[in-house]
Design a protein around this motif. Structure first.
Motif, short mmCIF file in Angstrom:
data_model
loop_
_atom_site.label_atom_id
_atom_site.label_comp_id
_atom_site.label_asym_id
_atom_site.label_seq_id
_atom_site.Cartn_x
_atom_site.Cartn_y
_atom_site.Cartn_z
N HIS A 93 0.85 -1.19 0.00
CA HIS A 93 0.00 0.00 0.00
C HIS A 93 0.89 1.24 0.00
O HIS A 93 1.74 1.41 0.88
CB HIS A 93 -0.91 -0.01 1.23
N VAL A 94 0.69 2.11 -0.98
CA VAL A 94 1.44 3.36 -1.10
C VAL A 94 0.43 4.50 -1.07
O VAL A 94 -0.53 4.51 -1.86
CB VAL A 94 2.26 3.41 -2.40
N ALA A 95 0.63 5.47 -0.17
CA ALA A 95 -0.30 6.60 -0.02
C ALA A 95 0.48 7.84 0.36
O ALA A 95 1.56 7.77 0.98
CB ALA A 95 -1.36 6.29 1.03
N THR A 96 -0.08 8.98 -0.02
CA THR A 96 0.54 10.26 0.35
C THR A 96 0.30 10.55 1.82
O THR A 96 -0.74 10.19 2.39
CB THR A 96 -0.05 11.39 -0.50
N ALA A 106 -3.76 10.66 -2.30
CA ALA A 106 -3.59 9.77 -3.45
C ALA A 106 -3.01 8.46 -2.94
O ALA A 106 -2.18 8.45 -2.02
CB ALA A 106 -2.66 10.39 -4.50
N LEU A 107 -3.44 7.34 -3.53
CA LEU A 107 -2.98 6.03 -3.09
C LEU A 107 -3.01 5.05 -4.24
O LEU A 107 -3.70 5.26 -5.25
CB LEU A 107 -3.83 5.52 -1.92
N ALA A 108 -2.23 3.97 -4.07
CA ALA A 108 -2.18 2.90 -5.07
C ALA A 108 -1.73 1.63 -4.36
O ALA A 108 -0.96 1.67 -3.39
CB ALA A 108 -1.22 3.25 -6.21
N ASP A 109 -2.22 0.49 -4.83
CA ASP A 109 -1.91 -0.81 -4.24
C ASP A 109 -1.36 -1.74 -5.31
O ASP A 109 -1.79 -1.68 -6.48
CB ASP A 109 -3.15 -1.43 -3.58
#
Length: 392
Positions: free
Chosen positions: A133-136, A142-145
């Motif tokens: 999990h990557v998030a600001t 903003a996030l992306a998995d």
């Protein structure tokens, strides 16, 4: 008739002349937006969604993978976490409580919105399926998995999705609670955010996870997850109280936004007073410390300054008083002796005078009382008295 025909023919033959110029203008107007897009650097990266890629799709505990990404905001601070009970389609179920928060990593994107960071592989608190999990952290959310498998970690099915549940705030929010005496001296201010939500969907919402932010001035809010234990049935409403806490020594005007999912439900202002106890403490410190230093300095100067000659005899108060006491004692003793001698001499003189007076009175009384004495036979004053041994 011929003239009119000639005019018409002349007009018809003259009209096709500006067609190439109009075609060029139309082509230029069509290509102008495309040229502006091509000339704007990074426009495509801004329009695209952020992406995440992994060097390995599966690794065991103790290993390490490289996480890369692109399409993010330039110079944005990101958090990398391995989360369980999650998929890219449904996201992280349960919030960051399902992630290995202690072993996460932070990274800052470059000017093009790209990054690359090594991430240690650890087992999340929830079973797989897992994602990276990557998030600001700050600014626009903003996030992306990315799908990832932790080797040896248990795998379970995801909880059933209750599609149709939708929460909305039905009444105005408020902050409950008062500041204690410690807050006046810089302790963290704390309140409870109270709001009423209703389920506008067709499915119940169980244990919803809210996000509460705190923003001061122009800074972006800092979000913290708060989970409420309970179920909101379809068409029902519930009152929710979530704790809110600021940092130590915080004061001024704050904004407390409430977010559920990706939607901000409400925002509550919060005015925090200045901790005047801290100011009073520093004022007293600035007054007491110089006074104490001055007293210590005067004591040191009094100790190390040179003494005049002969001052060793009168160093202490006792040595100063003893000679005076001795002189006083001697003087009083001499005065007492002199007084005693004077009183003794005066007593002797008084005794002699009294004796003589008594003797004369006795003689006169004897002369007057005793009849056998005659004037001729009475002792005369002119006649010499016989001397005795004791009166010589």
């Amino acid at each position: 008739m011929k003239r009119q025909t000639g005019l018409r023919t002349s007009r018809r033959t003259a009209s096709p002349a500006p067609l190439p110029l109009l075609a060029v203008l139309l082509a230029f107007l069509v290509l102008l937006p495309a040229l502006s897009v091509l000339t704007a650097p990074g426009a495509r990266a801004a329009e695209g969604d952020p992406t995440v890629s992994l060097s390995k799709k599966e690794a065991g505990k103790g290993g390490e993978i490289t996480v890369s990404g692109s399409g993010w905001r330039a110079e944005a601070l990101l958090m990398l976490l391995i989360c369980g009970q999650s998929t890219p389609e449904r996201g992280v179920i349960g919030g960051t409580n399902a992630c290995a928060n202690a072993d996460g990593r932070a990274v800052t994107t470059d000017k093009k919105g790209a990054f690359s960071k090594k991430l240690p592989v650890t087992e999340p608190p929830k079973p797989c399926p897992c994602v990276v999990h990557v998030a600001t952290v700050t600014g626009e959310q903003a996030l992306a998995d990315a799908v990832f498998t932790v080797a040896g970690h248990p795998v379970e099915e995801l909880p059933k999705q209750s599609g149709g549940g939708k929460l909305a705030v039905l009444a105005t929010t408020r902050l409950e609670g008062d500041s204690s005496l410690l807050t006046w001296f810089g302790a963290p201010p704390a309140r409870r955010l109270v709001f009423t939500v209703g389920n506008l969907g067709s499915a119940p919402v169980e244990d919803p996870v809210f996000e509460i932010g705190t923003a001061h001035g122009v800074y972006a809010p800092q979000w913290e997850e708060r989970q409420w234990r309970g179920t909101v049935a379809p068409g029902a409403k519930a009152q929710i109280k979530l704790p809110v806490e600021l940092s130590a020594g915080a004061h001024g005007d704050y904004q407390v936004p409430l977010r559920y999912g990706k939607k901000v439900l409400a925002e509550q202002p919060w005015g925090v007073g200045r901790p005047w106890g801290v100011t009073l403490f520093w004022v007293l410190l600035c007054l007491v410390v110089p006074a104490a230093v001055f007293r210590i300095g005067m004591a040191v100067v009094d100790r190390i300054r040179p003494r005049p000659a002969g001052s060793h005899r009168t160093r202490t108060p006792d040595t100063r008083r003893r000679p005076r006491r001795r002189r006083r004692m001697g003087t009083s003793a001499g005065q007492d002796a002199t007084t005693a001698r004077d009183s003794t001499t005066g007593s002797a003189r008084n005794a002699t005078t009294n004796a003589a007076t008594n003797e004369a009175a006795t003689t006169n009384a004897t002369t007057a009382v005793l009849p056998w004495f005659t004037p001729d036979s009475a002792p005369s004053e002119n006649r010499p008295r016989p001397t005795t041994k004791g009166q010589a």
